[in-house]
Design a protein around this motif. Structure first.
Motif, PDB file in Angstrom:
ATOM      1  N   GLN A   6     -10.550  -6.927  -2.626  1.00 23.73           N
ATOM      2  CA  GLN A   6     -10.328  -5.802  -3.528  1.00 23.73           C
ATOM      3  C   GLN A   6     -11.372  -4.798  -3.630  1.00 23.73           C
ATOM      4  O   GLN A   6     -12.745  -5.308  -3.666  1.00 23.73           O
ATOM      5  CB  GLN A   6      -9.914  -6.050  -4.879  1.00 23.73           C
ATOM      6  CG  GLN A   6      -8.733  -7.040  -5.077  1.00 23.73           C
ATOM      7  CD  GLN A   6      -7.318  -6.210  -4.422  1.00 23.73           C
ATOM      8  OE1 GLN A   6      -6.807  -4.987  -4.829  1.00 23.73           O
ATOM      9  NE2 GLN A   6      -6.919  -7.071  -3.657  1.00 23.73           N
ATOM     10  N   LEU A  10       0.794  -1.192   0.095  1.00 21.51           N
ATOM     11  CA  LEU A  10      -0.025  -0.033  -0.078  1.00 21.51           C
ATOM     12  C   LEU A  10       0.787   0.999  -0.019  1.00 21.51           C
ATOM     13  O   LEU A  10       0.642   2.126  -0.634  1.00 21.51           O
ATOM     14  CB  LEU A  10      -1.026  -0.129   1.380  1.00 21.51           C
ATOM     15  CG  LEU A  10      -1.788   1.033   1.433  1.00 21.51           C
ATOM     16  CD1 LEU A  10      -2.835   1.252   0.161  1.00 21.51           C
ATOM     17  CD2 LEU A  10      -2.556   0.987   2.937  1.00 21.51           C
ATOM     18  N   ILE A  11       1.849   1.171   0.770  1.00 22.26           N
ATOM     19  CA  ILE A  11       2.732   2.483   0.834  1.00 22.26           C
ATOM     20  C   ILE A  11       3.472   2.589  -0.505  1.00 22.26           C
ATOM     21  O   ILE A  11       3.514   3.727  -0.807  1.00 22.26           O
ATOM     22  CB  ILE A  11       3.840   2.353   1.771  1.00 22.26           C
ATOM     23  CG1 ILE A  11       3.374   2.394   3.279  1.00 22.26           C
ATOM     24  CG2 ILE A  11       4.996   3.217   1.810  1.00 22.26           C
ATOM     25  CD1 ILE A  11       4.296   1.725   4.566  1.00 22.26           C
ATOM     26  N   ARG A  12       3.850   1.443  -1.325  1.00 21.48           N
ATOM     27  CA  ARG A  12       4.549   1.618  -2.522  1.00 21.48           C
ATOM     28  C   ARG A  12       3.470   2.118  -3.569  1.00 21.48           C
ATOM     29  O   ARG A  12       3.902   3.059  -4.251  1.00 21.48           O
ATOM     30  CB  ARG A  12       4.890   0.291  -3.063  1.00 21.48           C
ATOM     31  CG  ARG A  12       5.554   0.062  -4.385  1.00 21.48           C
ATOM     32  CD  ARG A  12       5.748  -1.204  -4.752  1.00 21.48           C
ATOM     33  NE  ARG A  12       4.381  -1.744  -4.861  1.00 21.48           N
ATOM     34  CZ  ARG A  12       4.289  -2.965  -4.263  1.00 21.48           C
ATOM     35  NH1 ARG A  12       5.178  -3.549  -3.637  1.00 21.48           N
ATOM     36  NH2 ARG A  12       3.006  -3.546  -4.546  1.00 21.48           N
ATOM     37  N   ASP A  13       2.364   1.633  -3.551  1.00 21.92           N
ATOM     38  CA  ASP A  13       1.317   2.012  -4.528  1.00 21.92           C
ATOM     39  C   ASP A  13       0.838   3.308  -4.505  1.00 21.92           C
ATOM     40  O   ASP A  13       0.706   3.913  -5.380  1.00 21.92           O
ATOM     41  CB  ASP A  13       0.031   1.023  -4.626  1.00 21.92           C
ATOM     42  CG  ASP A  13       0.369  -0.533  -4.736  1.00 21.92           C
ATOM     43  OD1 ASP A  13       1.326  -0.586  -5.486  1.00 21.92           O
ATOM     44  OD2 ASP A  13      -0.193  -1.318  -4.472  1.00 21.92           O
ATOM     45  N   GLN A  14       0.775   3.811  -2.987  1.00 18.55           N
ATOM     46  CA  GLN A  14       0.206   5.162  -2.684  1.00 18.55           C
ATOM     47  C   GLN A  14       1.413   6.099  -2.860  1.00 18.55           C
ATOM     48  O   GLN A  14       1.149   7.576  -2.540  1.00 18.55           O
ATOM     49  CB  GLN A  14      -0.359   4.994  -1.643  1.00 18.55           C
ATOM     50  CG  GLN A  14      -1.804   4.354  -1.500  1.00 18.55           C
ATOM     51  CD  GLN A  14      -2.726   4.649  -2.340  1.00 18.55           C
ATOM     52  OE1 GLN A  14      -2.937   6.230  -2.681  1.00 18.55           O
ATOM     53  NE2 GLN A  14      -3.481   3.836  -3.003  1.00 18.55           N
ATOM     54  N   ASP A  15       2.508   5.868  -2.890  1.00 20.90           N
ATOM     55  CA  ASP A  15       3.817   6.629  -2.960  1.00 20.90           C
ATOM     56  C   ASP A  15       3.843   7.537  -1.630  1.00 20.90           C
ATOM     57  O   ASP A  15       4.284   8.754  -1.710  1.00 20.90           O
ATOM     58  CB  ASP A  15       3.899   7.622  -4.052  1.00 20.90           C
ATOM     59  CG  ASP A  15       5.338   8.183  -4.415  1.00 20.90           C
ATOM     60  OD1 ASP A  15       6.371   7.648  -3.665  1.00 20.90           O
ATOM     61  OD2 ASP A  15       5.366   9.008  -5.308  1.00 20.90           O
ATOM     62  N   TRP A  16       3.646   6.892  -0.567  1.00 20.10           N
ATOM     63  CA  TRP A  16       3.695   7.733   0.693  1.00 20.10           C
ATOM     64  C   TRP A  16       5.301   7.572   1.413  1.00 20.10           C
ATOM     65  O   TRP A  16       5.200   8.062   2.839  1.00 20.10           O
ATOM     66  CB  TRP A  16       2.842   6.814   1.841  1.00 20.10           C
ATOM     67  CG  TRP A  16       1.365   6.886   1.439  1.00 20.10           C
ATOM     68  CD1 TRP A  16       0.806   7.940   0.441  1.00 20.10           C
ATOM     69  CD2 TRP A  16       0.295   6.113   2.080  1.00 20.10           C
ATOM     70  NE1 TRP A  16      -0.566   7.611   0.565  1.00 20.10           N
ATOM     71  CE2 TRP A  16      -0.910   6.676   1.579  1.00 20.10           C
ATOM     72  CE3 TRP A  16       0.314   5.231   2.929  1.00 20.10           C
ATOM     73  CZ2 TRP A  16      -2.024   6.106   1.641  1.00 20.10           C
ATOM     74  CZ3 TRP A  16      -0.762   4.614   3.356  1.00 20.10           C
ATOM     75  CH2 TRP A  16      -2.124   5.215   2.743  1.00 20.10           C
ATOM     76  N   GLN A  17       5.985   7.208   0.543  1.00 23.15           N
ATOM     77  CA  GLN A  17       7.742   7.379   1.348  1.00 23.15           C
ATOM     78  C   GLN A  17       8.099   8.819   1.420  1.00 23.15           C
ATOM     79  O   GLN A  17       7.707   9.496   0.496  1.00 23.15           O
ATOM     80  CB  GLN A  17       8.429   6.731   0.086  1.00 23.15           C
ATOM     81  CG  GLN A  17       8.415   5.232   0.299  1.00 23.15           C
ATOM     82  CD  GLN A  17       9.178   4.513  -0.635  1.00 23.15           C
ATOM     83  OE1 GLN A  17      10.378   5.221  -0.829  1.00 23.15           O
ATOM     84  NE2 GLN A  17       9.204   3.234  -0.827  1.00 23.15           N
ATOM     85  N   ARG A  58     -13.965  -1.472  -1.594  1.00 23.68           N
ATOM     86  CA  ARG A  58     -14.443  -1.059  -0.429  1.00 23.68           C
ATOM     87  C   ARG A  58     -14.872  -2.009   0.556  1.00 23.68           C
ATOM     88  O   ARG A  58     -15.083  -1.919   1.667  1.00 23.68           O
ATOM     89  CB  ARG A  58     -15.273   0.110  -0.662  1.00 23.68           C
ATOM     90  CG  ARG A  58     -14.860   1.371  -1.179  1.00 23.68           C
ATOM     91  CD  ARG A  58     -16.006   2.460  -1.384  1.00 23.68           C
ATOM     92  NE  ARG A  58     -15.359   3.864  -1.897  1.00 23.68           N
ATOM     93  CZ  ARG A  58     -16.024   4.753  -2.251  1.00 23.68           C
ATOM     94  NH1 ARG A  58     -17.284   4.918  -2.142  1.00 23.68           N
ATOM     95  NH2 ARG A  58     -15.698   5.948  -2.783  1.00 23.68           N
TER      96      ARG A  58
END
Length: 689
Positions: free
Chosen positions: A510, A381-388, A512
């Motif tokens: 996958q 999720l962090i990778r897909d949402q680019d939360w880095q 909601r």
């Protein structure tokens, strides 16, 4: 029509994401097998196998909506057949009586018991006056007293005079079933000896890997004396015999005990260090790095190193599971697939369940895959949402904090349910200890192992010892903090399945609708809060009775049956110890309608017991005299197992461990299946022949 369209749309949205559900559905079938109260026979397996094959064939031809339904119908019975086949394959003799006499066997395992006694696992066993077909394949003997041990090396044949008995059942109805655990280990007897262990022969018989493992452990502990060396030996070889009970308790109280199990953390750090080092090595030599598939070669060599680590560490279930998960990741790298994905976690789970379906019930399997799946889902999720964060120096810090937090939250309910304890400062201890395992301890362990043939392991082991000393300091320091641990009530058996279902829906579904998984998790929490412990418990030996009071469970004895007492008190979640619980005992136990129960120990006390004050007498004397009231003896308890009693206005309700466990292979209630035999077809003779 609307329902059909809605189902079609929901399943269509899951296309490409249904494979991770395969081990989940297979686990349902495995769980159904272990939940049965009777042992399936050949007709049951044939029907279930036919159903699985038929539904599987239909699933290959069905569409988007019906295909998953058919796979569901195929995988559930397949899981039941798989678990049943595994149970039948592990069939081995189990000692059916108490034995005292000579025991001879080959050492195949060495560890420590909960009381800190050295234990030996023996195979190729010989028992005096016991027929070969009735002799267990394996026995486990705890060594008590000052014995002056012989060289206890794997592969050596030893002999001793020991007390042996069959593996014990649950200490309370619905509790951990050691009989089932021992069945899948082919462990047919357990016991102890107080006599010296003698060598039956000076030669080693096989077990060369175990012998090499023991030799490596001794070499590491010779270079690093004390707890650091024992800790290093655990990490490098899996040999826990040198770890003291005090250190074990400190690690458990700080949620650092996972560092002692050669599991996903160690195997992942080892494989990651080897893979990265090899890639850097190839890159340092441009002639090779530009002409060879360096990444795939590095992954393949790292896989070989991980396989060697698996063999050297003893190959227990946790290490096998870790190797499978790392192996799937490295093979994915070699096939140009994404290494860290829920698909790879699902493949690893399928392999582990295919080899050892009984692992589903173990806390190690549950905690390992809970942590792995949660970590892959969160980091995905962090990778897909680019939360880095933009600052690169913050990324490793964030990775450590997130990984420790996610793994801790994912495994905390499972650990609390199985071990009835929660480490309040476990996250802090892990945050300041686990990173050191990756940057110092495991790299130094690899360098030390490579340097040993040259006799140059001293410096790498010294570096490794520095890191382990820090971990031990953190463990003992944090464990000493006030309120470091808390006792947790053992939950209802439905709690963990509901938590697992809810968590899997949140991670795997996958859209909601995944948030619908919060409902079973909430139901599990409410059910846990409403769990009530049995008011009265009776041990299967008749030596201990426990009664719930407002101050906690009162025990009938301050000493004896210590293991049973500890489990009862841990499951109650009140933090009492046996001595203090015995002080709460007040006398005869009311059962309702004026009936009472009393515990009596010793033959003279039983003969002097009066039924005027008791309707039920519980005793540890095998042959009790006939009395007008009911007498519960060890012989009767051997058939029923431990008892739980609920007093009531209409009389007491009694539930036995056998009532819940049923008649299964591992408790002697069923016999292994005999091979199917088909009558030979004899051609009919015609007239004139």
């Amino acid at each position: 029509m609307r329902i059909t369209r809605g189902l079609w749309a929901a399943l269509a949205a899951q296309r490409g994401h249904l494979f991770p559900w395969v081990p989940v559905v297979l686990s349902i079938g495995i769980g159904m097998y272990f939940a049965l109260k009777w042992e399936p026979d050949w007709p049951h397996y044939l029907i279930l196998g036919g159903l699985a094959l038929t539904c599987g064939a239909c699933a290959t031809r069905a569409g988007i909506v019906l295909g998953p339904v058919f796979w569901l119908c195929a995988l559930v019975p397949a899981g039941t057949v798989l678990a049943g086949a595994r149970a039948q394959m592990q069939a081995a003799p189990v000692l059916e009586f108490r034995y005292y006499g000579p025991v001879e066997g080959r050492i195949v395992g060495i560890d420590r018991s909960a009381s800190d006694a050295v234990r030996l696992v023996l195979d190729r066993v010989r028992l005096d006056d016991v027929a070969t077909h009735r002799t267990p394949d394996r026995v486990r003997v705890a060594l008590h007293g000052q014995q002056g041990y012989a060289p206890l090396d794997p592969g050596r044949r030893v002999m001793m005079t020991a007390h042996l008995g069959p593996p014990g059942g649950p200490v309370e109805p619905g509790g951990f079933d050691f009989q089932r655990h021992a069945w899948f280990l082919k462990l047919g007897a357990v016991g102890y000896t107080r006599t010296p262990v003698l060598l039956a022969t000076e030669d080693r018989h096989g077990a060369w890997v175990a012998a090499a493992r023991r030799a490596l452990s001794q070499r590491v502990q010779a270079a690093l004396p004390g707890e650091r060396g024992a800790f290093a030996a655990v990490i490098m070889t899996g040999d826990r015999a040198g770890i003291s009970r005090e250190t074990l308790e400190a690690l458990r109280d700080t949620n650092l005990a996972h560092l002692l199990a050669i599991s996903g953390l160690h195997m992942g750090l080892l494989a990651g260090f080897v893979f990265s080092s090899l890639r850097l090595g190839f890159a340092a030599v441009p002639y090779l790095g530009l002409r060879l598939p360096a990444k795939k070669l590095s992954a393949g060599l790292a896989l070989l190193v991980a396989a060697g680590y698996l063999a050297l560490s003893g190959g227990n279930v946790a290490t096998e599971r870790a190797f499978v998960m790392v192996g799937v990741m490295l093979v994915a790298v070699m096939l140009n697939r994404r290494a860290l994905s829920l698909r790879s976690v699902a493949v690893a789970a399928l392999i582990v369940l295919g080899l050892r379906p009984e692992a589903l019930l173990s806390p190690g399997f549950q905690m390992s895959f809970a942590a792995t799946a949660a970590l892959v889902a969160v980091f995905g999720l962090i990778r897909d949402q680019d939360w880095q964060p933009r600052a690169k120096w913050l990324r490793p810090v964030l990775a450590v904090v997130v990984s420790s937090s996610v793994a801790g939250f994912a495994t905390a309910p499972v650990g609390a349910a199985h071990f009835n304890q929660i480490a309040h400062y476990g996250l802090i201890a892990n945050l300041v200890s686990v990173p050191l395992m990756g940057v110092m301890v495991m790299p130094a362990a690899v360098v030390a192992a490579l340097s040993m043939p040259l006799g140059l392991e001293a410096w790498p082991l010294w570096v490794m010892g520095l890191g382990l000393q820090w971990v031990l300091t953190v463990a003992h320091g944090v464990a000493a903090w006030e309120g470091a641990t808390g006792a947790i009530l053992a939950p209802d058996w439905r709690v963990l399945p509901l938590l697992a279902l809810g968590g899997l829906v949140v991670m795997l579904w996958q859209g909601r609708a995944r948030f619908a998984g919060l409902l079973p998790m909430l139901a599990a929490g409410l059910l846990w809060l409403q769990t009530e412990r049995p008011p009265i418990l009776i041990a299967d030996s008749g030596a201990l009775v426990g009664v719930m009071t407002p101050q906690g469970r009162a025990l009938s004895a301050a000493r004896g049956a210590g293991f049973v007492a500890d489990i009862w008190l841990e499951n109650d979640g009140n933090g009492l110890v046996q001595a203090s619980a015995a002080e709460l005992w007040t006398g005869p136990v009311p059962l309702g309608q004026g009936a009472y129960l009393i515990p009596v120990k010793g033959k003279r006390a039983v003969e002097a017991a009066s039924c005027d004050i008791a309707d039920i007498i519980v005793t540890n004397v095998p042959e009790a005299p006939k009395l007008p009231c009911r007498v519960i003896t060890p012989r009767a308890l051997r058939e029923t197992g431990a008892l739980a009693i609920w007093p009531g206005a209409e009389g007491p309700q009694i539930l036995s461990a056998r009532d819940l466990a049923g008649a299964r292979l591992w408790n002697g209630g069923a016999k292994p299946l005999k091979p199917l035999r088909f009558a030979a077809v004899v051609p009919r003779q015609t007239a004139g022949q």
